[in-house]
Design a protein around this motif. Structure first.
Motif, PDB file in Angstrom:
ATOM      1  N   THR A 192       4.045  46.589  -9.102  1.00 37.58           N
ATOM      2  CA  THR A 192       4.938  47.300 -10.006  1.00 37.58           C
ATOM      3  C   THR A 192       4.561  48.770 -10.141  1.00 37.58           C
ATOM      4  N   ALA A 193       5.570  49.617 -10.099  1.00 35.60           N
ATOM      5  CA  ALA A 193       5.367  51.062 -10.248  1.00 35.60           C
ATOM      6  C   ALA A 193       4.871  51.449 -11.629  1.00 35.60           C
ATOM      7  N   HIS A 194       4.966  50.527 -12.576  1.00 31.89           N
ATOM      8  CA  HIS A 194       4.631  50.864 -13.964  1.00 31.89           C
ATOM      9  C   HIS A 194       3.228  50.431 -14.382  1.00 31.89           C
ATOM     10  N   TRP A 195       2.414  50.087 -13.390  1.00 29.31           N
ATOM     11  CA  TRP A 195       1.009  49.784 -13.671  1.00 29.31           C
ATOM     12  C   TRP A 195       0.173  50.551 -12.670  1.00 29.31           C
ATOM     13  N   GLU A 196      -0.415  51.651 -13.122  1.00 24.98           N
ATOM     14  CA  GLU A 196      -1.198  52.517 -12.257  1.00 24.98           C
ATOM     15  C   GLU A 196      -2.679  52.381 -12.571  1.00 24.98           C
ATOM     16  N   THR A 197      -3.481  52.149 -11.539  1.00 28.08           N
ATOM     17  CA  THR A 197      -4.932  52.109 -11.683  1.00 28.08           C
ATOM     18  C   THR A 197      -5.560  52.750 -10.456  1.00 28.08           C
ATOM     19  N   GLU A 198      -6.771  53.229 -10.614  1.00 28.12           N
ATOM     20  CA  GLU A 198      -7.476  53.804  -9.467  1.00 28.12           C
ATOM     21  C   GLU A 198      -7.877  52.710  -8.487  1.00 28.12           C
TER      22      GLU A 198
ATOM     23  N   PRO B 244       4.470  30.509 -10.390  1.00 22.62           N
ATOM     24  CA  PRO B 244       3.479  31.501 -10.822  1.00 22.62           C
ATOM     25  C   PRO B 244       3.835  32.908 -10.346  1.00 22.62           C
ATOM     26  N   VAL B 245       3.482  33.882 -11.162  1.00 20.09           N
ATOM     27  CA  VAL B 245       3.673  35.294 -10.833  1.00 20.09           C
ATOM     28  C   VAL B 245       2.315  35.982 -10.870  1.00 20.09           C
ATOM     29  N   ILE B 246       2.008  36.710  -9.821  1.00 24.62           N
ATOM     30  CA  ILE B 246       0.807  37.544  -9.773  1.00 24.62           C
ATOM     31  C   ILE B 246       1.272  38.994  -9.764  1.00 24.62           C
ATOM     32  N   GLN B 247       0.904  39.734 -10.807  1.00 25.15           N
ATOM     33  CA  GLN B 247       1.277  41.151 -10.905  1.00 25.15           C
ATOM     34  C   GLN B 247       0.102  42.005 -10.437  1.00 25.15           C
ATOM     35  N   ILE B 248       0.402  43.019  -9.620  1.00 28.03           N
ATOM     36  CA  ILE B 248      -0.651  43.872  -9.062  1.00 28.03           C
ATOM     37  C   ILE B 248      -0.290  45.334  -9.300  1.00 28.03           C
ATOM     38  N   SER B 249      -1.307  46.115  -9.608  1.00 26.78           N
ATOM     39  CA  SER B 249      -1.115  47.530  -9.901  1.00 26.78           C
ATOM     40  C   SER B 249      -0.967  48.341  -8.628  1.00 26.78           C
ATOM     41  N   VAL B 250      -0.630  49.619  -8.794  1.00 27.42           N
ATOM     42  CA  VAL B 250      -0.578  50.557  -7.678  1.00 27.42           C
ATOM     43  C   VAL B 250      -1.409  51.789  -8.008  1.00 27.42           C
ATOM     44  N   ASN B 251      -1.891  52.422  -6.959  1.00 22.78           N
ATOM     45  CA  ASN B 251      -2.548  53.726  -7.080  1.00 22.78           C
ATOM     46  C   ASN B 251      -1.672  54.735  -6.349  1.00 22.78           C
ATOM     47  N   PRO B 252      -0.891  55.540  -7.079  1.00 24.39           N
ATOM     48  CA  PRO B 252       0.065  56.440  -6.416  1.00 24.39           C
ATOM     49  C   PRO B 252      -0.586  57.575  -5.642  1.00 24.39           C
ATOM     50  N   TYR B 253      -1.906  57.748  -5.811  1.00 25.26           N
ATOM     51  CA  TYR B 253      -2.560  58.882  -5.167  1.00 25.26           C
ATOM     52  C   TYR B 253      -3.102  58.543  -3.778  1.00 25.26           C
ATOM     53  N   LEU B 254      -3.016  57.286  -3.381  1.00 19.65           N
ATOM     54  CA  LEU B 254      -3.389  56.942  -2.013  1.00 19.65           C
ATOM     55  C   LEU B 254      -2.263  57.340  -1.065  1.00 19.65           C
ATOM     56  N   PRO B 255      -2.584  57.784   0.147  1.00 15.86           N
ATOM     57  CA  PRO B 255      -1.539  58.186   1.095  1.00 15.86           C
ATOM     58  C   PRO B 255      -0.744  56.974   1.572  1.00 15.86           C
ATOM     59  N   PRO B 256       0.454  57.204   2.114  1.00 16.49           N
ATOM     60  CA  PRO B 256       1.291  56.087   2.556  1.00 16.49           C
ATOM     61  C   PRO B 256       0.600  55.132   3.519  1.00 16.49           C
ATOM     62  N   ALA B 257      -0.223  55.643   4.429  1.00 20.53           N
ATOM     63  CA  ALA B 257      -0.896  54.760   5.381  1.00 20.53           C
ATOM     64  C   ALA B 257      -1.810  53.776   4.673  1.00 20.53           C
ATOM     65  N   GLU B 258      -2.443  54.220   3.577  1.00 24.30           N
ATOM     66  CA  GLU B 258      -3.311  53.319   2.817  1.00 24.30           C
ATOM     67  C   GLU B 258      -2.497  52.301   2.031  1.00 24.30           C
ATOM     68  N   GLN B 259      -1.340  52.711   1.525  1.00 24.87           N
ATOM     69  CA  GLN B 259      -0.457  51.759   0.848  1.00 24.87           C
ATOM     70  C   GLN B 259      -0.023  50.665   1.823  1.00 24.87           C
ATOM     71  N   TYR B 260       0.314  51.071   3.016  1.00 29.90           N
ATOM     72  CA  TYR B 260       0.716  50.127   4.055  1.00 29.90           C
ATOM     73  C   TYR B 260      -0.421  49.149   4.358  1.00 29.90           C
ATOM     74  N   ARG B 261      -1.648  49.658   4.388  1.00 24.71           N
ATOM     75  CA  ARG B 261      -2.812  48.816   4.674  1.00 24.71           C
ATOM     76  C   ARG B 261      -3.028  47.782   3.576  1.00 24.71           C
ATOM     77  N   ILE B 262      -2.737  48.154   2.341  1.00 24.88           N
ATOM     78  CA  ILE B 262      -2.804  47.184   1.243  1.00 24.88           C
ATOM     79  C   ILE B 262      -1.840  46.037   1.513  1.00 24.88           C
ATOM     80  N   GLY B 263      -0.627  46.389   1.928  1.00 22.17           N
ATOM     81  CA  GLY B 263       0.338  45.351   2.261  1.00 22.17           C
ATOM     82  C   GLY B 263      -0.118  44.493   3.426  1.00 22.17           C
TER      83      GLY B 263
END
Length: 255
Positions: A41-47, A125-144
């Protein structure tokens, strides 16, 4: 097999309005029967990537104001699942991605609003996970990528955000989508379907109107997480596209 998806969640009013996007979400929910849902979710930001870890019913978070009282009466009593949260954490850790757990946070509107419209009665069941918007797109992709293969277990991965999310640029008088927003989404769609990852990772410099569309990336980067979690042998498919107030995009994609 249930393809990972990115959905535009737009305004909290989606919870009570009948729109093109809410109709899409309702119909989409009838086509899949996930065993569990993992939602970024875009509304939960964590480092550090943080995973909801509880077997209890989530609280419903009303992380907005100035909306009708009706919205604040809605509950979405989905449950978590600690065992699945631990399995997901192990996948991240195996890829060298640090994780934390959170046993108390409820579902914010980036999660419960689209889930309510897709699955009005929460029964998995629902598992909610935070995002870190300051990571570059390639790192976001790697999380996926760390979650690749969960689709084969009928676990639905959802990236919840918006491709064009600039509240200062909303055009309240618009009767048609703003051309600049359409052009940005069109560039995204073309490059996603061509699987042109170098261009997508460099969207800020290559995409038309990128800085207008993405003034801050927290709503945008769930797209890359969902993209990374999909099977690269499948061509991404646009499953919904509509706009409100000129530029607020509800572009949704299956990976």
């Amino acid at each position: 097999m249930i393809s990972p998806i990115f959905v535009g969640h737009g305004s909290p009013m989606m919870a009570i309005q009948d729109t093109a996007c809410t109709q899409f979400l309702l119909e989409y929910g009838k086509t899949v029967s996930p065993k569990a849902i993992v939602i970024f979710t875009a509304h939960w930001e964590t480092e550090v990537l943080t995973i909801s870890s509880s077997d209890d019913v989530y609280d419903t978070i009303y992380d907005f104001r100035g909306f009708p009282d009706e919205l604040f009466q809605i509950k979405y009593p989905a449950k978590g699942n600690k065992e699945l949260a631990n399995q997901i954490a192990a996948r991240f850790q195996a890829k060298g991605i640090a994780v934390n757990f959170d046993s108390t946070r409820g579902l914010d509107h980036g999660s419960w609003v689209p889930l309510l419209r897709m699955f009005p009665t929460p029964n998995v069941p629902v598992i909610q996970i935070s995002v870190n918007p300051y990571l570059p797109p390639a790192e976001q992709y790697r999380i996926g990528e760390a979650l690749r293969g969960l689709d084969q277990e009928d676990i639905l991965i959802v990236g919840s955000g918006a491709t064009v999310h600039n509240l200062r640029a909303l055009n309240w008088e618009a009767k048609e989508p703003d051309a600049w927003a359409v052009d940005f989404d069109e560039w995204l769609v073309n490059n996603m379907q061509a699987q042109n990852l170098p261009a997508l990772f460099n969207y800020a410099d290559e995409a038309p109107n990128a800085r207008m569309a993405v003034p801050r990336p927290e709503h945008f980067i769930p797209l890359y997480i969902a993209m990374g979690s999909g099977d690269p042998a499948r061509t991404p498919q646009v499953i919904h596209r509509s706009y409100e107030v000129g530029s607020l995009s509800y572009l949704s994609v299956a990976f």
